[in-house]
Design an enzyme around this catalytic site. Sequence first.
Site, PDB file in Angstrom:
ATOM      1  N   ASN A   9       0.965  -1.167  -0.232  1.00 57.75           N
ATOM      2  CA  ASN A   9       0.135   0.160  -0.108  1.00 57.75           C
ATOM      3  C   ASN A   9       0.866   1.113  -0.159  1.00 57.75           C
ATOM      4  O   ASN A   9       1.502   1.650   0.911  1.00 57.75           O
ATOM      5  CB  ASN A   9      -0.778  -0.023   1.356  1.00 57.75           C
ATOM      6  N   TRP A  10       0.937   2.008  -1.237  1.00 51.20           N
ATOM      7  CA  TRP A  10       1.802   2.957  -1.236  1.00 51.20           C
ATOM      8  C   TRP A  10       1.195   4.224  -0.605  1.00 51.20           C
ATOM      9  O   TRP A  10       2.235   5.211  -0.467  1.00 51.20           O
ATOM     10  CB  TRP A  10       2.042   3.397  -2.641  1.00 51.20           C
ATOM     11  N   LYS A  11      -0.018   4.383  -0.239  1.00 50.09           N
ATOM     12  CA  LYS A  11      -0.564   5.454   0.732  1.00 50.09           C
ATOM     13  C   LYS A  11      -0.164   6.484  -0.411  1.00 50.09           C
ATOM     14  O   LYS A  11      -0.416   6.450  -1.646  1.00 50.09           O
ATOM     15  CB  LYS A  11      -0.224   5.690   2.001  1.00 50.09           C
ATOM     16  N   HIS A  95      -9.232   0.620   5.041  1.00 51.56           N
ATOM     17  CA  HIS A  95      -8.014   1.127   5.582  1.00 51.56           C
ATOM     18  C   HIS A  95      -8.204   1.767   6.913  1.00 51.56           C
ATOM     19  O   HIS A  95      -9.137   2.968   6.846  1.00 51.56           O
ATOM     20  CB  HIS A  95      -7.085   1.591   4.544  1.00 51.56           C
ATOM     21  N   GLU A  97      -6.560   4.264   7.845  1.00 45.66           N
ATOM     22  CA  GLU A  97      -6.593   5.662   7.794  1.00 45.66           C
ATOM     23  C   GLU A  97      -8.116   6.139   7.156  1.00 45.66           C
ATOM     24  O   GLU A  97      -8.297   7.295   7.350  1.00 45.66           O
ATOM     25  CB  GLU A  97      -5.385   5.893   6.827  1.00 45.66           C
ATOM     26  N   GLU A 165      -4.949  -5.044  10.437  1.00 48.67           N
ATOM     27  CA  GLU A 165      -4.005  -4.165  10.819  1.00 48.67           C
ATOM     28  C   GLU A 165      -4.192  -3.506  12.092  1.00 48.67           C
ATOM     29  O   GLU A 165      -4.970  -2.675  11.925  1.00 48.67           O
ATOM     30  CB  GLU A 165      -3.900  -3.034   9.686  1.00 48.67           C
ATOM     31  N   GLY A 171       2.623   2.246  10.901  1.00 51.22           N
ATOM     32  CA  GLY A 171       3.497   3.417  10.754  1.00 51.22           C
ATOM     33  C   GLY A 171       4.182   3.805  11.803  1.00 51.22           C
ATOM     34  O   GLY A 171       4.728   4.831  11.980  1.00 51.22           O
ATOM     35  N   SER A 211       3.625  -2.240  10.360  1.00 51.47           N
ATOM     36  CA  SER A 211       5.277  -2.221  10.367  1.00 51.47           C
ATOM     37  C   SER A 211       5.826  -3.481  10.085  1.00 51.47           C
ATOM     38  O   SER A 211       6.588  -4.173  11.041  1.00 51.47           O
ATOM     39  CB  SER A 211       5.566  -1.677  11.674  1.00 51.47           C
ATOM     40  N   GLY A 232       3.037  -1.208   4.427  1.00 50.05           N
ATOM     41  CA  GLY A 232       3.065   0.349   3.837  1.00 50.05           C
ATOM     42  C   GLY A 232       4.588   0.783   3.675  1.00 50.05           C
ATOM     43  O   GLY A 232       5.110   0.476   2.686  1.00 50.05           O
ATOM     44  N   GLY A 233       5.248   1.283   4.635  1.00 50.94           N
ATOM     45  CA  GLY A 233       6.448   1.959   4.367  1.00 50.94           C
ATOM     46  C   GLY A 233       7.598   1.071   3.706  1.00 50.94           C
ATOM     47  O   GLY A 233       8.156   1.654   3.016  1.00 50.94           O
TER      48      GLY A 233
HETATM   49  P1  13P Z   1       3.173   0.233   7.739  1.00 46.34           P
HETATM   50  O1  13P Z   1       3.733  -0.944   6.963  1.00 46.34           O
HETATM   51  O2  13P Z   1       4.067   1.997   7.216  1.00 46.34           O
HETATM   52  O3  13P Z   1       2.983   0.389   9.168  1.00 46.34           O
HETATM   53  O4  13P Z   1       1.945   0.637   7.047  1.00 46.34           O
HETATM   54  C1  13P Z   1       0.908  -0.694   7.089  1.00 46.34           C
HETATM   55  C2  13P Z   1      -0.581  -0.175   6.463  1.00 46.34           C
HETATM   56  O5  13P Z   1      -1.256   0.736   6.670  1.00 46.34           O
HETATM   57  C3  13P Z   1      -0.580  -0.971   4.911  1.00 46.34           C
HETATM   58  O6  13P Z   1      -1.915  -0.739   4.544  1.00 46.34           O
END
Ligand code: 13P
Length: 252
Positions: A9-11, A95, A97, A165, A171, A211, A232-233
């Site tokens: 997930n590149w956000k 998600h 967010e 998640e 994050g 993470s 994510g990251g």
């Molecule tokens: P991180 O891997 O940066 O914690 O993000 C997880 C995430 O929200 C994937 O959708």
Amino acid sequence: MRKPMIAGNWKMHKTLTEARTLVAGVLDKLDESAEVDVLICPPVQLLFPMAKSIANSKIMLGAQNVHEEASGAYTGEVSVAMLKDTGCSHILVGHSERRHVFGESGDRLAKKVRAVVQGGLIAIYCIGETLEDREAGRTTVVIDQQIDEVLASDVSAEHLIIAYEPVWAIGTGKTASPEQAQDVHAHIRTRLGSVYDEATAQKLRILYGGSVKPGNAASLLTQVDIDGALVGGACLVAEDFTAIISAVLAAA
Ligand code: 13P
């Protein structure tokens, strides 16, 4: 029995040039014959060019969000059919967010999941508790509510993937321990068994997110009910994303 999936997930990251560099780096290291599904979910402006970049590879394309209506006066939104046009096969729904920053409710997410599934795409439905929920001992209550308010037997399980998640692990660099994650995944699978049936629940993939990094991927991905990762990251760095893909293969 369940084919693992590693999804990135590149956000809200990457311009076109940066995205091309990232995907070229992933393709360079990817074993095309490996028994793993690989998905990238770039921001919406990159879907068309990324579809081109990944053409003829095993990487699949996903979107991070969608509107529940087919069309209409919804400034700034995109529909399932529009995302399908870009080459998307998967769409993230709910998600954390979207839930916590943009205030999406269970009602809304129930409509989104149905729009995705009825449009013939796969919904990756994201669930997870906040730190406050966990500390108050409410993890499974929250998870059950998130499942029950959105999923029911009219949502084809063949078009569904779950992503667990924990909000406190997203994050933050804090990952759930493999045991903590496994406990919740097992609980989710049992709950899915009551929404569908036991055999269907056994077939459904449940990804872990929060993470996930090359260093912790193997210990998470070897847990019996963890069928892959939503990253994510670490998916923004080609070497890290491909190292996580290698970890899931080693764990298989
Ligand atoms: P991180 O891997 O940066 O914690 O993000 C997880 C995430 O929200 C994937 O959708």
